[in-house]
Scaffold this motif. Sequence first.
Motif, short mmCIF file in Angstrom:
data_model
loop_
_atom_site.label_atom_id
_atom_site.label_comp_id
_atom_site.label_asym_id
_atom_site.label_seq_id
_atom_site.Cartn_x
_atom_site.Cartn_y
_atom_site.Cartn_z
N MET A 96 0.83 -1.20 0.00
CA MET A 96 0.00 0.00 0.00
C MET A 96 0.87 1.25 0.00
SD MET A 96 -3.09 -1.11 -0.14
CE MET A 96 -4.08 0.29 0.31
N PHE A 97 1.99 1.24 0.72
CA PHE A 97 2.90 2.38 0.71
C PHE A 97 3.53 2.57 -0.66
CE2 PHE A 97 3.12 2.09 5.46
CZ PHE A 97 2.80 3.42 5.71
N ILE A 98 3.83 1.47 -1.34
CA ILE A 98 4.42 1.55 -2.67
C ILE A 98 3.47 2.24 -3.65
CG2 ILE A 98 5.12 0.15 -4.67
CD1 ILE A 98 6.27 -1.88 -2.64
N HIS A 99 2.15 1.99 -3.48
CA HIS A 99 1.15 2.59 -4.38
C HIS A 99 1.08 4.11 -4.21
CE1 HIS A 99 -0.96 -0.26 -6.90
NE2 HIS A 99 -0.86 -1.16 -5.93
N LEU A 100 1.53 4.63 -3.09
CA LEU A 100 1.47 6.07 -2.87
C LEU A 100 2.50 6.84 -3.70
CD1 LEU A 100 0.96 6.20 1.02
CD2 LEU A 100 -0.77 6.46 -0.77
N VAL A 101 3.54 6.17 -4.16
CA VAL A 101 4.57 6.80 -4.98
C VAL A 101 4.68 6.02 -6.28
CG1 VAL A 101 6.98 7.55 -5.13
CG2 VAL A 101 5.82 7.51 -2.91
N PRO A 102 4.16 6.56 -7.40
CA PRO A 102 4.26 5.86 -8.68
C PRO A 102 5.71 5.64 -9.09
CG PRO A 102 2.67 7.65 -8.80
CD PRO A 102 3.39 7.79 -7.50
N PHE A 149 4.71 15.46 -2.87
CA PHE A 149 3.48 15.91 -3.51
C PHE A 149 2.69 14.73 -4.07
CE2 PHE A 149 6.56 19.40 -3.92
CZ PHE A 149 5.86 20.40 -3.30
N MET A 150 3.40 13.74 -4.62
CA MET A 150 2.71 12.57 -5.17
C MET A 150 2.02 11.77 -4.06
SD MET A 150 2.94 12.79 -8.33
CE MET A 150 2.12 11.24 -8.65
N ILE A 177 -5.17 11.65 -1.48
CA ILE A 177 -6.46 12.31 -1.72
C ILE A 177 -7.28 11.54 -2.74
CG2 ILE A 177 -7.55 14.40 -2.63
CD1 ILE A 177 -5.17 15.97 -1.48
N SER A 178 -6.63 11.10 -3.82
CA SER A 178 -7.36 10.34 -4.85
C SER A 178 -7.89 9.02 -4.30
CB SER A 178 -6.45 10.08 -6.04
OG SER A 178 -5.39 9.22 -5.68
N ASN A 179 -7.16 8.45 -3.34
CA ASN A 179 -7.63 7.21 -2.73
C ASN A 179 -8.82 7.45 -1.80
OD1 ASN A 179 -7.72 4.55 -2.02
ND2 ASN A 179 -5.78 4.48 -0.96
N ILE A 180 -8.79 8.57 -1.08
CA ILE A 180 -9.86 8.88 -0.12
C ILE A 180 -11.18 9.19 -0.83
CG2 ILE A 180 -10.60 10.57 1.62
CD1 ILE A 180 -7.69 10.71 2.54
N ILE A 181 -11.10 9.86 -1.98
CA ILE A 181 -12.32 10.28 -2.67
C ILE A 181 -12.91 9.18 -3.55
CG2 ILE A 181 -11.59 12.70 -2.65
CD1 ILE A 181 -10.94 12.40 -5.62
N LEU A 203 -14.84 -0.98 -11.56
CA LEU A 203 -13.99 -0.11 -10.74
C LEU A 203 -13.80 -0.67 -9.34
CD1 LEU A 203 -15.22 3.46 -11.79
CD2 LEU A 203 -13.06 2.36 -12.36
N SER A 204 -14.84 -1.25 -8.77
CA SER A 204 -14.70 -1.89 -7.47
C SER A 204 -13.71 -3.05 -7.53
CB SER A 204 -16.05 -2.40 -6.97
OG SER A 204 -16.99 -1.35 -6.88
N THR A 205 -13.75 -3.80 -8.64
CA THR A 205 -12.81 -4.91 -8.82
C THR A 205 -11.38 -4.40 -8.95
OG1 THR A 205 -14.56 -6.05 -10.05
CG2 THR A 205 -12.36 -6.97 -10.18
N LEU A 206 -11.19 -3.31 -9.69
CA LEU A 206 -9.85 -2.74 -9.85
C LEU A 206 -9.32 -2.22 -8.52
CD1 LEU A 206 -10.25 -0.84 -13.24
CD2 LEU A 206 -8.88 -2.88 -12.80
N TYR A 207 -10.19 -1.61 -7.72
CA TYR A 207 -9.75 -1.12 -6.41
C TYR A 207 -9.33 -2.28 -5.50
CZ TYR A 207 -11.82 3.34 -7.83
OH TYR A 207 -12.12 4.48 -8.50
N SER A 208 -10.06 -3.38 -5.60
CA SER A 208 -9.70 -4.53 -4.77
C SER A 208 -8.39 -5.17 -5.22
CB SER A 208 -10.82 -5.58 -4.82
OG SER A 208 -10.88 -6.20 -6.08
N SER A 209 -8.11 -5.12 -6.53
CA SER A 209 -6.87 -5.72 -7.03
C SER A 209 -5.63 -4.96 -6.56
CB SER A 209 -6.89 -5.78 -8.56
OG SER A 209 -6.89 -4.48 -9.12
N GLU A 210 -5.79 -3.69 -6.20
CA GLU A 210 -4.65 -2.90 -5.78
C GLU A 210 -4.19 -3.22 -4.36
OE1 GLU A 210 -5.40 1.23 -6.27
OE2 GLU A 210 -5.61 1.13 -8.44
N VAL A 211 -5.03 -3.86 -3.58
CA VAL A 211 -4.65 -4.16 -2.20
C VAL A 211 -4.06 -5.54 -2.03
CG1 VAL A 211 -6.42 -2.60 -1.35
CG2 VAL A 211 -6.94 -5.03 -1.54
N ASN A 212 -4.00 -6.32 -3.13
CA ASN A 212 -3.46 -7.69 -3.06
C ASN A 212 -1.94 -7.67 -3.15
OD1 ASN A 212 -6.06 -8.75 -2.92
ND2 ASN A 212 -6.25 -8.85 -5.15
#
Length: 226
Positions: A127-133, A143-144, A150-154, A217-226
Amino acid sequence: MMTNLFSVFDPSSNIMNLSINWMSTFIGLLIIPMSMWLIPSRMTMLWNIITNKLHEEFKLLIGKKMINKGSTCIFISIFSIILYNNFMGLFPYVFTSTSHMIMTLSLALPLWVSFMLFGWTNNSKHMFIHLVPQGTPSMLMPFMVCIETISNIIRPGTLAIRLAANMIAGHLLMTLLGNTGSTMSIYIMPLLIITQILLLTLESAVAIIQSYVFAVLSTLYSSEVN
């Protein structure tokens, strides 16, 4: 009783304190023929084909780690309930529950919270890795992190607003055109009817597309936490 243009979106209409509009979710069950429940009819065969196609696609989006855990079932169920409610809203005088934020947020927010809890509990480094592309310069990293956070929260808000706004926009346009029919010339009336039929066809497509977009989109969001 409908007193103005926006009364069609008011869920407070009732008879003997029994809400009519919010019962639209259950009224549709009366329309489904009994053969749908008793025998493998053509409708059930068609729905099985659709769900199998969705399962294959969601399985690719989720990734290899979660394939054998039946995780596609929840997204197929979300697709089904949103599609059902969207189509129920196309019937006259039936309230579209998916045009209200209380309905769409009730679907999006628990999903997002469960993804975040699972991701930060089990895959904190990921999850920390996803915060910095990847490839971000060192100067831009703070800044990233802020932008990605913010993009994750909204995300639940964007999911809910996208569905509600798309459903309410077409219905509002159809209501506006329908209210002009009484003041319109009889020679222009066929044009109005054709336009309404085309809008109804468009809304049927939007009902399918928006339920599919929400589930994907819900499926894509779930794939990011694996």
